[in-house]
Design a protein around this motif. Sequence first.
Motif, mmCIF file in Angstrom:
data_model
loop_
_atom_site.group_PDB
_atom_site.id
_atom_site.type_symbol
_atom_site.label_atom_id
_atom_site.label_comp_id
_atom_site.label_asym_id
_atom_site.label_seq_id
_atom_site.Cartn_x
_atom_site.Cartn_y
_atom_site.Cartn_z
ATOM 1 N N GLY A 56 24.772 26.784 -41.636
ATOM 2 C CA GLY A 56 24.522 25.349 -41.585
ATOM 3 C C GLY A 56 24.144 24.822 -40.217
ATOM 4 O O GLY A 56 24.114 23.606 -40.016
ATOM 5 N N GLU A 57 23.835 25.714 -39.291
ATOM 6 C CA GLU A 57 23.616 25.272 -37.905
ATOM 7 C C GLU A 57 22.145 25.335 -37.483
ATOM 8 O O GLU A 57 21.570 24.320 -37.091
ATOM 9 C CB GLU A 57 24.469 26.134 -36.961
ATOM 10 C CG GLU A 57 25.968 25.951 -37.191
ATOM 11 C CD GLU A 57 26.811 27.019 -36.523
ATOM 12 O OE1 GLU A 57 26.233 27.907 -35.850
ATOM 13 O OE2 GLU A 57 28.046 26.984 -36.688
ATOM 14 N N GLU A 58 21.536 26.504 -37.573
ATOM 15 C CA GLU A 58 20.159 26.676 -37.107
ATOM 16 C C GLU A 58 19.258 26.967 -38.307
ATOM 17 O O GLU A 58 19.523 27.889 -39.072
ATOM 18 C CB GLU A 58 20.091 27.832 -36.104
ATOM 19 C CG GLU A 58 18.725 28.013 -35.471
ATOM 20 C CD GLU A 58 18.678 29.206 -34.526
ATOM 21 O OE1 GLU A 58 17.568 29.532 -34.060
ATOM 22 O OE2 GLU A 58 19.746 29.810 -34.263
ATOM 23 N N ARG A 59 18.202 26.186 -38.471
ATOM 24 C CA ARG A 59 17.321 26.375 -39.621
ATOM 25 C C ARG A 59 16.476 27.632 -39.486
ATOM 26 O O ARG A 59 16.112 28.053 -38.385
ATOM 27 C CB ARG A 59 16.394 25.155 -39.802
ATOM 28 C CG ARG A 59 17.086 23.954 -40.426
ATOM 29 C CD ARG A 59 16.101 22.867 -40.791
ATOM 30 N NE ARG A 59 15.241 22.471 -39.681
ATOM 31 C CZ ARG A 59 15.633 21.746 -38.639
ATOM 32 N NH1 ARG A 59 16.899 21.354 -38.550
ATOM 33 N NH2 ARG A 59 14.777 21.415 -37.696
ATOM 34 N N LEU A 94 17.735 16.788 -44.029
ATOM 35 C CA LEU A 94 16.488 16.022 -43.944
ATOM 36 C C LEU A 94 15.390 16.840 -43.264
ATOM 37 O O LEU A 94 14.252 16.882 -43.748
ATOM 38 C CB LEU A 94 16.723 14.711 -43.181
ATOM 39 C CG LEU A 94 15.485 13.839 -42.956
ATOM 40 C CD1 LEU A 94 14.878 13.402 -44.292
ATOM 41 C CD2 LEU A 94 15.833 12.635 -42.098
ATOM 42 N N GLN A 95 15.717 17.474 -42.155
ATOM 43 C CA GLN A 95 14.709 18.258 -41.448
ATOM 44 C C GLN A 95 14.242 19.441 -42.294
ATOM 45 O O GLN A 95 13.049 19.783 -42.316
ATOM 46 C CB GLN A 95 15.252 18.729 -40.093
ATOM 47 C CG GLN A 95 15.619 17.605 -39.135
ATOM 48 C CD GLN A 95 14.518 16.567 -38.962
ATOM 49 O OE1 GLN A 95 13.332 16.886 -38.885
ATOM 50 N NE2 GLN A 95 14.920 15.302 -38.916
ATOM 51 N N ALA A 96 15.172 20.090 -42.992
ATOM 52 C CA ALA A 96 14.798 21.198 -43.880
ATOM 53 C C ALA A 96 13.870 20.703 -44.986
ATOM 54 O O ALA A 96 12.881 21.370 -45.327
ATOM 55 C CB ALA A 96 16.052 21.837 -44.476
ATOM 56 N N MET A 97 14.185 19.548 -45.541
ATOM 57 C CA MET A 97 13.343 18.990 -46.596
ATOM 58 C C MET A 97 11.940 18.667 -46.082
ATOM 59 O O MET A 97 10.937 18.906 -46.769
ATOM 60 C CB MET A 97 13.994 17.737 -47.179
ATOM 61 C CG MET A 97 15.180 18.012 -48.091
ATOM 62 S SD MET A 97 15.896 16.453 -48.689
ATOM 63 C CE MET A 97 17.062 17.060 -49.904
ATOM 64 N N LYS A 98 11.851 18.132 -44.891
ATOM 65 C CA LYS A 98 10.539 17.817 -44.312
ATOM 66 C C LYS A 98 9.723 19.086 -44.115
ATOM 67 O O LYS A 98 8.520 19.125 -44.417
ATOM 68 C CB LYS A 98 10.711 17.078 -42.990
ATOM 69 C CG LYS A 98 11.145 15.625 -43.133
ATOM 70 C CD LYS A 98 11.289 14.967 -41.764
ATOM 71 C CE LYS A 98 11.644 13.489 -41.891
ATOM 72 N NZ LYS A 98 11.821 12.859 -40.560
ATOM 73 N N ALA A 117 15.642 13.333 -50.011
ATOM 74 C CA ALA A 117 14.453 13.893 -50.660
ATOM 75 C C ALA A 117 13.370 12.838 -50.827
ATOM 76 O O ALA A 117 12.173 13.127 -50.668
ATOM 77 C CB ALA A 117 14.829 14.485 -52.018
ATOM 78 N N GLU A 118 13.787 11.618 -51.132
ATOM 79 C CA GLU A 118 12.814 10.524 -51.237
ATOM 80 C C GLU A 118 12.145 10.277 -49.887
ATOM 81 O O GLU A 118 10.919 10.134 -49.800
ATOM 82 C CB GLU A 118 13.514 9.254 -51.711
ATOM 83 C CG GLU A 118 12.588 8.064 -51.889
ATOM 84 C CD GLU A 118 13.325 6.845 -52.400
ATOM 85 O OE1 GLU A 118 12.752 6.118 -53.226
ATOM 86 O OE2 GLU A 118 14.472 6.613 -51.974
ATOM 87 N N ALA A 119 12.928 10.282 -48.821
ATOM 88 C CA ALA A 119 12.382 10.048 -47.481
ATOM 89 C C ALA A 119 11.455 11.187 -47.051
ATOM 90 O O ALA A 119 10.433 10.945 -46.376
ATOM 91 C CB ALA A 119 13.518 9.904 -46.473
ATOM 92 N N ALA A 120 11.781 12.418 -47.443
ATOM 93 C CA ALA A 120 10.988 13.577 -47.032
ATOM 94 C C ALA A 120 9.860 13.896 -48.006
ATOM 95 O O ALA A 120 9.014 14.743 -47.708
ATOM 96 C CB ALA A 120 11.902 14.797 -46.897
ATOM 97 N N ASP A 121 9.856 13.237 -49.166
ATOM 98 C CA ASP A 121 8.884 13.530 -50.231
ATOM 99 C C ASP A 121 8.929 15.015 -50.598
ATOM 100 O O ASP A 121 7.915 15.697 -50.685
ATOM 101 C CB ASP A 121 7.467 13.124 -49.812
ATOM 102 C CG ASP A 121 6.516 13.078 -51.011
ATOM 103 O OD1 ASP A 121 6.998 12.874 -52.146
ATOM 104 O OD2 ASP A 121 5.299 13.287 -50.806
#
Length: 427
Positions: free
Chosen positions: A131-134, A162-166, A220-224
Amino acid sequence: MKTKLTNAKRLTSSNEFVNCEILIEDGKIIKIASRVAEQADKTIDAKNNLVSPGFIDVHIHLREPGGEYKETIATGTQSAARGGYTTVCSMPNTNPVPDNSETLAQLFHKVKEDAVVRVLPYASITKGLKGEERTNIKELFEQGAFAFTDDGVGIQTANQMLQAMKEAAACGAAIVAHCEDNSLVYGGVTHDGEVSKRLNLPGIPSLSESVQIARDVLLAEAADCHYHVCHVSTKESVRVIRDAKKAGIKVTAEVSPHHLLLNETDIVENDANFKMNPPLRGIDDQEALIEGLLDGTIDFIATDHAPHAEEEKANGFIEAPFGIVGLETAFPLLYTHLVQKNVLSLQELVDRMTKKPAAVFGLPYGTLEEGAPADITIVDLEKTAKIDRYQFASKGKNTPFHGWEVTGFPVMTIVAGKVVFEEDNHA
């Protein structure tokens, strides 16, 4: 080489049976008709049984590498074939984790060597599932990762998710989530309800799941991003997903057979074969899951096949690991307890095990049509037997359904035109 299936019956869209023959060549279905005149090199007699698209399970644990004493790619995919599954997606909670190009390549190599059905591996969202570094989502997706998940653990920080979703959205990948807020788990081992109190076991509140889904659908909505929820178990989760879908958010969801067929009241003693995560919830949760599956809030069924060694599961709820096996029992259990009891039609059940998971993830499988891959499951809808965990192909014997009498068993499984499982007395 041409193979012809004869004496088969298939379902029409109106849930009726029609007789058919199927001609297969080069791994594809080239003709479906009431009678196929062309000669074939090999003929398979379906013995008037149902022919279905091969089942698809997007949530299984193969344990290899690192957990071979629980399951291997070989035994896990043999188990899948016996259950009628032709495509399975393996979770990344292995050792090492497929979190970089090298470990993912090694996994693909092992799958090619040992798997008897099609395996589509996940890669992890974060390195080591910590859960720390993508991970490098773009690189791993281009290398062939099916989707991205830290299944077994929820992503605890909103920004990390959020960053992963983007990053996933940018390359067209899906984020698949085990939803669990660790700050709300309280060391629980079963549902926080009547049974946890009766057995004096620490409980896991429903809120630990639903609150993270509520967070994630907004992210998910914010990241589409396409966001998929694993093994939904609570009525609040169903409500959140239903509302998110109405709002146009790209959220999909799965439910496991055990959450459809069992609830916390089925746990009568400290038997860790009933210990899974998420746990068996209340009767009202079970009812909400069935309603959600019927109205499309929940898109399809996935087993969360999670094998463990028998000695591990003998330790009771406090010490035993979470998880049960499910590949070899899913269809007969669901056919017996949902179709034969008129909760779902047979066509609805088959769709939720084939066409719907394929559609959600854009897979070219899950249909019985000319030109489609010849992934076919033959099911004897008349066969009745008791589930015997000691007959499983899986190394895992950890099931709460041992001894249940069920009807409707896969008797042959064909992947890309090749027979990978045949019941001994079917031929």
